[in-house]
Design an enzyme around this catalytic site. Structure first.
Site, PDB file in Angstrom:
ATOM      1  N   ALA A  10     -40.073  19.233 -31.083  1.00  0.00           N
ATOM      2  CA  ALA A  10     -39.448  18.365 -30.096  1.00  0.00           C
ATOM      3  C   ALA A  10     -37.986  18.126 -30.468  1.00  0.00           C
ATOM      4  CB  ALA A  10     -40.207  17.037 -30.025  1.00  0.00           C
ATOM      5  N   ASN A  12     -34.682  16.609 -31.906  1.00  0.00           N
ATOM      6  CA  ASN A  12     -34.402  15.897 -33.164  1.00  0.00           C
ATOM      7  C   ASN A  12     -35.388  16.223 -34.282  1.00  0.00           C
ATOM      8  OD1 ASN A  12     -32.212  14.415 -31.965  1.00  0.00           O
ATOM      9  ND2 ASN A  12     -33.749  13.106 -30.994  1.00  0.00           N
ATOM     10  N   GLY A  14     -34.949  18.797 -36.230  1.00  0.00           N
ATOM     11  CA  GLY A  14     -34.197  19.497 -37.271  1.00  0.00           C
ATOM     12  C   GLY A  14     -34.170  21.007 -37.133  1.00  0.00           C
ATOM     13  N   LYS A  15     -34.332  21.523 -35.909  1.00  0.00           N
ATOM     14  CA  LYS A  15     -34.393  22.967 -35.710  1.00  0.00           C
ATOM     15  C   LYS A  15     -33.086  23.659 -36.101  1.00  0.00           C
ATOM     16  CE  LYS A  15     -35.452  22.279 -31.438  1.00  0.00           C
ATOM     17  NZ  LYS A  15     -35.542  20.800 -31.543  1.00  0.00           N
ATOM     18  N   SER A  16     -31.966  23.165 -35.590  1.00  0.00           N
ATOM     19  CA  SER A  16     -30.683  23.800 -35.905  1.00  0.00           C
ATOM     20  C   SER A  16     -30.336  23.640 -37.375  1.00  0.00           C
ATOM     21  CB  SER A  16     -29.569  23.210 -35.030  1.00  0.00           C
ATOM     22  OG  SER A  16     -29.798  23.507 -33.663  1.00  0.00           O
ATOM     23  N   GLU A  94     -31.780  27.774 -30.004  1.00  0.00           N
ATOM     24  CA  GLU A  94     -32.078  27.444 -28.603  1.00  0.00           C
ATOM     25  C   GLU A  94     -32.808  28.589 -27.902  1.00  0.00           C
ATOM     26  OE1 GLU A  94     -31.744  24.494 -27.774  1.00  0.00           O
ATOM     27  OE2 GLU A  94     -30.072  23.609 -28.878  1.00  0.00           O
ATOM     28  N   CYS A 151     -41.788   9.842 -32.958  1.00  0.00           N
ATOM     29  CA  CYS A 151     -41.422   9.036 -31.795  1.00  0.00           C
ATOM     30  C   CYS A 151     -40.829   7.718 -32.276  1.00  0.00           C
ATOM     31  CB  CYS A 151     -42.687   8.807 -30.974  1.00  0.00           C
ATOM     32  SG  CYS A 151     -42.477   7.769 -29.506  1.00  0.00           S
ATOM     33  N   CYS A 153     -42.063   4.969 -31.837  1.00  0.00           N
ATOM     34  CA  CYS A 153     -43.164   4.106 -32.270  1.00  0.00           C
ATOM     35  C   CYS A 153     -43.701   4.500 -33.637  1.00  0.00           C
ATOM     36  CB  CYS A 153     -44.293   4.147 -31.247  1.00  0.00           C
ATOM     37  SG  CYS A 153     -45.184   5.726 -31.220  1.00  0.00           S
ATOM     38  N   CYS A 188     -43.949  10.591 -28.429  1.00  0.00           N
ATOM     39  CA  CYS A 188     -45.360  10.931 -28.601  1.00  0.00           C
ATOM     40  C   CYS A 188     -46.004  10.956 -27.216  1.00  0.00           C
ATOM     41  CB  CYS A 188     -46.055   9.930 -29.517  1.00  0.00           C
ATOM     42  SG  CYS A 188     -46.273   8.289 -28.779  1.00  0.00           S
TER      43      CYS A 188
END
Length: 203
Positions: A10, A12, A14-16, A94, A151, A153, A188
Site C-alpha cells: 500500500a 507509504n 517504503g517501495k521506492s 511504479e 493504517c 489505527c 486497513c
C-alpha cells in the site's frame, strides 16, 4: 535463469526506498544496473523519489506505447559500451502503471536475456481494483513479496484511500498523480469500509 520479482504494498510502505536500497546494494558490489519508471508517473519528473527524501534519476522512462524489451536492450548496449560491463539488474518503480504487454516484456528480459527484473508498485487503486500492470505481475512474476505498512489505527494497511482536500473520495479516474488537492493514505480494510460506507469500488 534470472527471475521477475514483484514487490508490492500500500502507499507509504517504503517501495521506492526499498528499490533505491536494492540499487545501492548492487552498485556497492560493483554491478551495473538500470533504473526505469513509467512516464505516466510525472510527480518527480525523471527521478525515483522516496518519501524519506532520497531520490535518483532513472536511466529511461517507459512511454505508454513503448516496448520495454527494446528500450532495455538499447540502454544495456549503451551502458556496456560506456563501462565494458554487462547489466546485472533492471529495477522498475511504479510498476502498476505499466501495460500488460510491457510486463510480458519484463518476463522476457528475465528469462531470455537472463537479467533479473525487480518491480515495485501498488497492487490496487483507490477503488480496490487491480491496476493492469500489477494484475499481470501477480499472474506471471516468479516471486511476489508484500511490503507492509500500517493504517492510522495501527492495523495492517491493505488499501489506498484517495483524499481530495483531506476528504476520502470514491469516484474518479484510476490514475491521478499526487497534486495540491489529491493525496493518498494507506488504510486497513476496516477503516476503508468505514470511510466508504461499507462499499468496495465506486459508489
Amino acid at each position: 535463469m534470472a527471475k521477475l520479482y514483484f514487490r508490492y504494498g500500500a502507499m507509504n510502505s517504503g517501495k521506492s526506498t526499498a528499490l533505491l536500497q536494492a540499487a545501492h546494494n548492487y552498485e556497492e558490489r560493483d554491478h551495473e544496473i538500470l533504473l526505469a519508471k513509467p512516464g505516466v508517473d510525472t510527480k518527480a519528473g525523471r527521478k525515483i523519489l522516496s518519501r524519506l527524501g532520497v531520490d535518483r534519476e532513472v536511466d529511461f522512462v517507459i512511454g505508454a506505447d513503448d516496448g520495454v524489451l527494446d528500450l532495455f536492450c538499447a540502454m544495456r548496449h549503451k551502458r556496456q559500451a560506456e563501462t565494458g560491463k554487462g547489466v546485472s539488474c533492471l529495477l522498475i518503480d511504479e510498476a502498476q502503471f505499466l501495460t500488460p504487454a510491457q510486463v510480458d516484456d519484463l518476463l522476457r528480459i528475465a528469462v531470455v536475456e537472463d537479467v533479473p527484473v525487480l518491480c515495485y508498485g501498488i497492487r490496487t487503486d483507490f477503488l480496490t481494483a487491480a491496476f493492469p500492470g500489477s494484475q499481470r505481475l501477480l499472474e506471471i512474476a516468479h516471486s511476489l513479496e508484500e511490503l507492509k505498512t500500517i493504517c492510522r489505527c495501527g492495523r495492517k494497511a491493505v488499501f489506498n484511500a484517495r483524499l481530495v482536500d483531506g476528504v476520502p473520495v470514491f469516484t474518479g479516474e484510476q490514475v491521478a498523480i499526487d497534486g495540491v488537492e489529491v493525496s493518498y493514505e494507506s488504510r486497513c480494510a476496516a477503516c476503508y469500509l468505514e470511510a466508504s460506507g461499507g462499499a468496495l469500488g465506486a459508489r
